[in-house]
Design a protein around this motif. Structure first.
Motif, PDB file in Angstrom:
ATOM      1  N   PRO A  39       0.836  -1.208   0.000  1.00 49.89           N
ATOM      2  CA  PRO A  39       0.000   0.000   0.000  1.00 49.89           C
ATOM      3  C   PRO A  39       0.867   1.254   0.000  1.00 49.89           C
ATOM      4  CG  PRO A  39      -0.056  -1.099   2.159  1.00 49.89           C
ATOM      5  CD  PRO A  39       0.793  -1.948   1.273  1.00 49.89           C
ATOM      6  N   ILE A  40       0.623   2.138  -0.938  1.00 51.72           N
ATOM      7  CA  ILE A  40       1.357   3.408  -1.009  1.00 51.72           C
ATOM      8  C   ILE A  40       0.349   4.527  -1.283  1.00 51.72           C
ATOM      9  CG2 ILE A  40       3.490   2.321  -1.859  1.00 51.72           C
ATOM     10  CD1 ILE A  40       2.841   3.547  -4.648  1.00 51.72           C
ATOM     11  N   GLN A  41       0.825   5.741  -1.200  1.00 49.25           N
ATOM     12  CA  GLN A  41      -0.028   6.891  -1.504  1.00 49.25           C
ATOM     13  C   GLN A  41       0.428   7.519  -2.813  1.00 49.25           C
ATOM     14  OE1 GLN A  41      -1.000   9.511   1.736  1.00 49.25           O
ATOM     15  NE2 GLN A  41      -0.532   7.935   3.269  1.00 49.25           N
ATOM     16  N   LEU A  42      -0.468   8.336  -3.353  1.00 48.64           N
ATOM     17  CA  LEU A  42      -0.152   9.038  -4.608  1.00 48.64           C
ATOM     18  C   LEU A  42       1.167   9.796  -4.488  1.00 48.64           C
ATOM     19  CD1 LEU A  42      -0.890  10.163  -7.430  1.00 48.64           C
ATOM     20  CD2 LEU A  42      -2.339  11.850  -6.288  1.00 48.64           C
ATOM     21  N   SER A  43       1.419  10.394  -3.323  1.00 49.71           N
ATOM     22  CA  SER A  43       2.662  11.162  -3.130  1.00 49.71           C
ATOM     23  C   SER A  43       3.894  10.253  -3.226  1.00 49.71           C
ATOM     24  CB  SER A  43       2.643  11.898  -1.793  1.00 49.71           C
ATOM     25  OG  SER A  43       2.436  10.970  -0.737  1.00 49.71           O
ATOM     26  N   ASP A  44       3.760   9.000  -2.752  1.00 53.34           N
ATOM     27  CA  ASP A  44       4.871   8.032  -2.886  1.00 53.34           C
ATOM     28  C   ASP A  44       5.091   7.680  -4.359  1.00 53.34           C
ATOM     29  OD1 ASP A  44       5.065   7.677  -0.025  1.00 53.34           O
ATOM     30  OD2 ASP A  44       3.299   6.388  -0.150  1.00 53.34           O
ATOM     31  N   TYR A  45       3.976   7.505  -5.069  1.00 56.57           N
ATOM     32  CA  TYR A  45       4.054   7.132  -6.492  1.00 56.57           C
ATOM     33  C   TYR A  45       4.721   8.259  -7.287  1.00 56.57           C
ATOM     34  CZ  TYR A  45       2.277   4.645 -10.652  1.00 56.57           C
ATOM     35  OH  TYR A  45       2.166   3.928 -11.817  1.00 56.57           O
ATOM     36  N   ARG A  46       4.292   9.489  -6.994  1.00 58.11           N
ATOM     37  CA  ARG A  46       4.892  10.654  -7.650  1.00 58.11           C
ATOM     38  C   ARG A  46       6.384  10.749  -7.317  1.00 58.11           C
ATOM     39  NH1 ARG A  46       2.898  16.985  -7.692  1.00 58.11           N
ATOM     40  NH2 ARG A  46       4.923  17.875  -8.204  1.00 58.11           N
ATOM     41  N   ALA A  47       6.724  10.527  -6.057  1.00 61.91           N
ATOM     42  CA  ALA A  47       8.132  10.600  -5.633  1.00 61.91           C
ATOM     43  C   ALA A  47       8.971   9.544  -6.352  1.00 61.91           C
ATOM     44  CB  ALA A  47       8.228  10.423  -4.123  1.00 61.91           C
ATOM     45  N   MET A  48       8.386   8.339  -6.541  1.00 65.27           N
ATOM     46  CA  MET A  48       9.100   7.264  -7.249  1.00 65.27           C
ATOM     47  C   MET A  48       9.355   7.667  -8.703  1.00 65.27           C
ATOM     48  SD  MET A  48       7.847   3.292  -7.785  1.00 65.27           S
ATOM     49  CE  MET A  48       6.539   3.786  -8.933  1.00 65.27           C
ATOM     50  N   LEU A  49       8.343   8.242  -9.343  1.00 67.96           N
ATOM     51  CA  LEU A  49       8.501   8.658 -10.744  1.00 67.96           C
ATOM     52  C   LEU A  49       9.507   9.809 -10.860  1.00 67.96           C
ATOM     53  CD1 LEU A  49       4.739   8.402 -11.686  1.00 67.96           C
ATOM     54  CD2 LEU A  49       6.578   7.168 -12.853  1.00 67.96           C
ATOM     55  N   GLU A  50       9.437  10.762  -9.941  1.00 67.20           N
ATOM     56  CA  GLU A  50      10.395  11.876  -9.977  1.00 67.20           C
ATOM     57  C   GLU A  50      11.822  11.352  -9.770  1.00 67.20           C
ATOM     58  OE1 GLU A  50       8.082  15.888  -8.662  1.00 67.20           O
ATOM     59  OE2 GLU A  50       8.429  14.465  -7.037  1.00 67.20           O
ATOM     60  N   GLN A  51      11.957  10.363  -8.869  1.00 71.35           N
ATOM     61  CA  GLN A  51      13.276   9.753  -8.648  1.00 71.35           C
ATOM     62  C   GLN A  51      13.760   9.051  -9.919  1.00 71.35           C
ATOM     63  OE1 GLN A  51      15.244  10.065  -5.817  1.00 71.35           O
ATOM     64  NE2 GLN A  51      16.803   9.205  -7.181  1.00 71.35           N
ATOM     65  N   ASN A  52      12.830   8.359 -10.614  1.00 71.14           N
ATOM     66  CA  ASN A  52      13.188   7.707 -11.882  1.00 71.14           C
ATOM     67  C   ASN A  52      13.767   8.717 -12.874  1.00 71.14           C
ATOM     68  OD1 ASN A  52      12.256   5.232 -10.968  1.00 71.14           O
ATOM     69  ND2 ASN A  52      10.302   5.361 -12.021  1.00 71.14           N
ATOM     70  N   TYR A  53      13.157   9.905 -12.944  1.00 74.22           N
ATOM     71  CA  TYR A  53      13.645  10.926 -13.879  1.00 74.22           C
ATOM     72  C   TYR A  53      14.974  11.521 -13.435  1.00 74.22           C
ATOM     73  CZ  TYR A  53       9.816  10.936 -17.193  1.00 74.22           C
ATOM     74  OH  TYR A  53       8.947  10.576 -18.193  1.00 74.22           O
ATOM     75  N   ARG A  54      15.217  11.560 -12.108  1.00 72.60           N
ATOM     76  CA  ARG A  54      16.539  12.006 -11.653  1.00 72.60           C
ATOM     77  C   ARG A  54      17.588  10.954 -11.991  1.00 72.60           C
ATOM     78  NH1 ARG A  54      13.618  14.398  -7.348  1.00 72.60           N
ATOM     79  NH2 ARG A  54      13.710  12.500  -6.100  1.00 72.60           N
ATOM     80  N   ASP A  55      17.217   9.664 -11.809  1.00 72.35           N
ATOM     81  CA  ASP A  55      18.146   8.569 -12.129  1.00 72.35           C
ATOM     82  C   ASP A  55      18.394   8.479 -13.636  1.00 72.35           C
ATOM     83  OD1 ASP A  55      18.211   7.867  -9.454  1.00 72.35           O
ATOM     84  OD2 ASP A  55      16.748   6.236  -9.648  1.00 72.35           O
ATOM     85  N   ILE A  56      17.364   8.826 -14.423  1.00 77.21           N
ATOM     86  CA  ILE A  56      17.419   8.657 -15.884  1.00 77.21           C
ATOM     87  C   ILE A  56      16.886   9.926 -16.541  1.00 77.21           C
ATOM     88  CG2 ILE A  56      16.797   7.147 -17.822  1.00 77.21           C
ATOM     89  CD1 ILE A  56      15.919   5.033 -15.768  1.00 77.21           C
TER      90      ILE A  56
END
Lengths: 130, 130
Positions: A39-56
């Motif tokens: 279980p995660i929240q929208l803010s976690d999902y957004r943070a994961m995607l933003e991290q993906n863009y920092r990584d790539i």
């Protein structure tokens, strides 16, 4: 949602990611969701995607195969990109890599409520080690 | 094929695997196909499945999520089984493991002509090392 609506929804969701329009993410994703059974929240999902863009920095989601079911979407996503450092725990360090993700999404009330994602990490490891 | 026919086709294909009815495999799979972009023959595909059953005597394919597209099938398959020795290069050695496969199939003339499969090998590794 019927099949054409699911396809349109998904294409708009992927476009939202590709243009990094995080403020619209809530139009596609519930406030609370399950991601690989966690279980995660929208803010976690957004943070994961933003991290993906920092990584790539050159990350781009490309739909290779698209399938639908009962409020269900299945997709093979292709990636051709250059993670700058570590990605998913793998030290890619600026080497261009090609890999795929196979992902399913369950929708509720027209938004993503559950995600099951598998990324071909072995393909990335193989390219790093070759 | 329309969606109901694709669903029925796939359920019959999975049943064919679960009852190990290798002589009927040709009803579902073309004589030549692409498996994760590699050209193989039906005999190779059958040999791979037979090897899977030798590696995992209690192997059973369970459909968890099923989606369809234009002569396209997407599926999350769940496995709860006990590989006796090595499986996919991982020394499981009789430990029960739970994992999933996310797989897409392109059909041509009513049979599987291409397969894109991702197996959650990291989940297996994590359970072996825990």
């Amino acid at each position: 949602m019927e099949k054409p609506a699911l396809v349109k929804f998904y294409e708009q969701y992927i476009n939202c990611l590709n243009i990094r329009n995080w403020d619209d993410l809530h139009l596609f994703v519930h406030g609370r969701l399950l991601y690989n059974k966690q279980p995660i929240q929208l803010s976690d999902y957004r943070a994961m995607l933003e991290q993906n863009y920092r990584d790539i920095p050159d990350l781009r989601f490309q739909i290779a195969l698209l399938t639908t079911g009962d409020n269900l979407i299945g997709c093979r996503l292709d990636f051709d990109c250059t993670p700058v450092g570590k990605f998913l725990g793998i030290a890619v360090n600026g080497k261009p890599v090609v890999f795929s993700e196979h992902v399913f999404y369950q929708l509720q009330e027209g938004k993503i409520a559950e995600v099951w994602s598998l990324i071909d990490k072995d393909a990335i490891r193989d390219q790093i080690n070759s």
